[in-house]
Scaffold this motif. Sequence first.
Motif, PDB file in Angstrom:
ATOM      1  N   VAL A  26       0.843  -1.204   0.000  1.00 66.52           N
ATOM      2  CA  VAL A  26       0.000   0.000   0.000  1.00 66.52           C
ATOM      3  C   VAL A  26       0.873   1.247   0.000  1.00 66.52           C
ATOM      4  O   VAL A  26       0.594   2.222  -0.703  1.00 66.52           O
ATOM      5  CB  VAL A  26      -0.971  -0.012   1.199  1.00 66.52           C
ATOM      6  N   ASN A  52      -3.375  -0.329  -4.941  1.00 66.39           N
ATOM      7  CA  ASN A  52      -4.732  -0.340  -4.396  1.00 66.39           C
ATOM      8  C   ASN A  52      -5.076  -1.767  -3.950  1.00 66.39           C
ATOM      9  O   ASN A  52      -4.303  -2.704  -4.167  1.00 66.39           O
ATOM     10  CB  ASN A  52      -5.727   0.221  -5.409  1.00 66.39           C
ATOM     11  N   GLN A  53      -6.279  -1.935  -3.349  1.00 61.86           N
ATOM     12  CA  GLN A  53      -6.610  -3.245  -2.767  1.00 61.86           C
ATOM     13  C   GLN A  53      -6.639  -4.363  -3.815  1.00 61.86           C
ATOM     14  O   GLN A  53      -6.227  -5.487  -3.547  1.00 61.86           O
ATOM     15  CB  GLN A  53      -7.955  -3.172  -2.049  1.00 61.86           C
ATOM     16  N   PRO A  75     -13.355  -0.469  -1.863  1.00 67.15           N
ATOM     17  CA  PRO A  75     -12.926  -1.572  -2.751  1.00 67.15           C
ATOM     18  C   PRO A  75     -13.405  -2.926  -2.245  1.00 67.15           C
ATOM     19  O   PRO A  75     -13.763  -3.803  -3.032  1.00 67.15           O
ATOM     20  CB  PRO A  75     -11.393  -1.501  -2.706  1.00 67.15           C
TER      21      PRO A  75
END
Lengths: 294, 310
Positions: free
Chosen positions: A173, A178-179, B23
């Motif tokens: 991160v 991003n996730q 997300p």
Amino acid sequence: MKGKKISVFSILNYLFLSVLVVVCLIPVLHVIALSFSEKIEAVSGNVGIWPVGFNLSAYRYVMEDAQFWRSLKVTLLRVAIGVPVNIILVILTAYPLSKPNSRFHGRTVFSWFFVFTMLFNGGMIPAYIVISKLKMMNTIWALTLPGAMNVSYMILMMSFFRGIPIELEEAAVIDGANQMQVLLRVFLPLSLPSLATIILFATVANWNVWMDGYLYMNTLDKYPLQTYLATILMESKNNVEALMTPDQLARMSQISEKTIEAAQIFLGALPIMCVYPFLQRYYVKGMVVGSVKG
Amino acid sequence: MTYKKERPGKAAAPKGHFKREYPFYLMMIPGVVFLLIFSYFPMFGIVMAFQDFSPLKSFSGSDWVGLRNFKDMLMLPTFWTVVRNTLMISLSKIVLRLLVPLVIALLLNEIMSIKFKRISQTVFFLPYFLSWAVIGGILRSLFQYDGMVNGILTSLGAERIMFLGSNTWFPVIAIVSDVWKDMGYNMIIFLAAITNVDPALHESAALDGANRRQQAWHITLPTIRPIVVMLLVLSLGSVLSAGMEQILLLYNPMVYESADIIDTLVYRLGLVNHQWSLSAAVGLMKSAISFVLVVFSYRIATKYFDYQVF
């Protein structure tokens, strides 16, 4: 520790287990023997666990059976569609649910949403009605989509994700991931063994199930292989005949001959028989994660 | 479990969370949609158990009939036979599925030869990977009138038996074949649990003069007892499922009296006779009772065995 002397118990133990192994193998060996035997010998019950009058005519017949190949194709198609859909859904849902509640505040609600489907179900008839209302009857989607979100696999995957150190995620991160990138570039590469386990589970399950084909497919040519095998087995019963053209019916009455049936059973099991000794250890790993956690 | 309010400003917190966590929500969407369609829709579909459902009128157009379908269910001449068969078959399966693998695992654990161990494990695990269609075919070639078992019987001078058409034999074959098919699974779990037993326990027992049998009885068995009991408790939820994939494949009208189970009754009522609502009512009864049993068994498992689904 050096107890080299052989006790009566251990002899009996070896003996008992050997007998059990043989007893468990006989049914399988018998079917294999039947499939390679002379038709007359098979019908008159002379075949034990070794072929009598070895020949390949049953296999030759099955090789020319168009329905066998059509069904095999349906099975391969359902594996090719069903397994990837399975895996994608499992990965996508297992990842957020593997986070602690403090990092994913919807977790508790979603967990209950998922677990509840394991506790309660509408039953066969409402499921059947829903599938037919969705116009999925007689299509490959009726075989691949209803079970696509498998909650047990998801739990397995989730418990594996949980074992991955949070520092790895934090580092990614900080590097600007991003996730989704964290999931694909950090978590997935680290979970290949358990991913393999779930792919195997899903493949074997897709290969083996026969009920859904029987419920949701209206014509014989849409049946996956195991459903076709099951139909041959049940041929004398229910409304199976109603589904068939006279040509297929004539073929069916020939198929019910013992050796051909045995050959089909053996061929239907062969791929699994060939690979399962190697799959065993993956299964064991997955089962142990799933069951002996506590 | 519950989230700690680390920051001041309660009202602002949830919004901040969502911004950071969206997300995760996005990733959940596909799975949730699938469950909604294929698990939750059918759950709402059980309203048809209270209707006079016809597929043409669908759920919204069908007439409501209250509990009439449940009354009809209790009036079915075979209803209590089916319940009895279901319980008999499934309880036997549940108990034997644990006992047989437990005994085999304990015996296998005493075997020194690794090769022998591995080969027998592989053999015991084989039928677990085969489909019921294949196993059913195997069973029929063994037990049909001109099958292998009857061949052996006649060569011994005994009379042939219609195994698959006999109300005495059919349930036995169903139960034994089910145990044969699935015992490998629990056997592996038990073997894994046995190997997890602390070797120090065995060493000190050996020093005290316990032989291997005494060690198995006083050390191995007590340490894996929780797993056995836990699996027993967890199988409570399946007490009304006696193995549809197997029974539907093998049974025939001659053995309905001993082999017809709830699931096969639901199947015949609904998909063969098109008595949609009646069969949905029987199915709902099964789902509802199973639900209570599952929740009950999970509670016990969580309380006494630290079991956690999630």
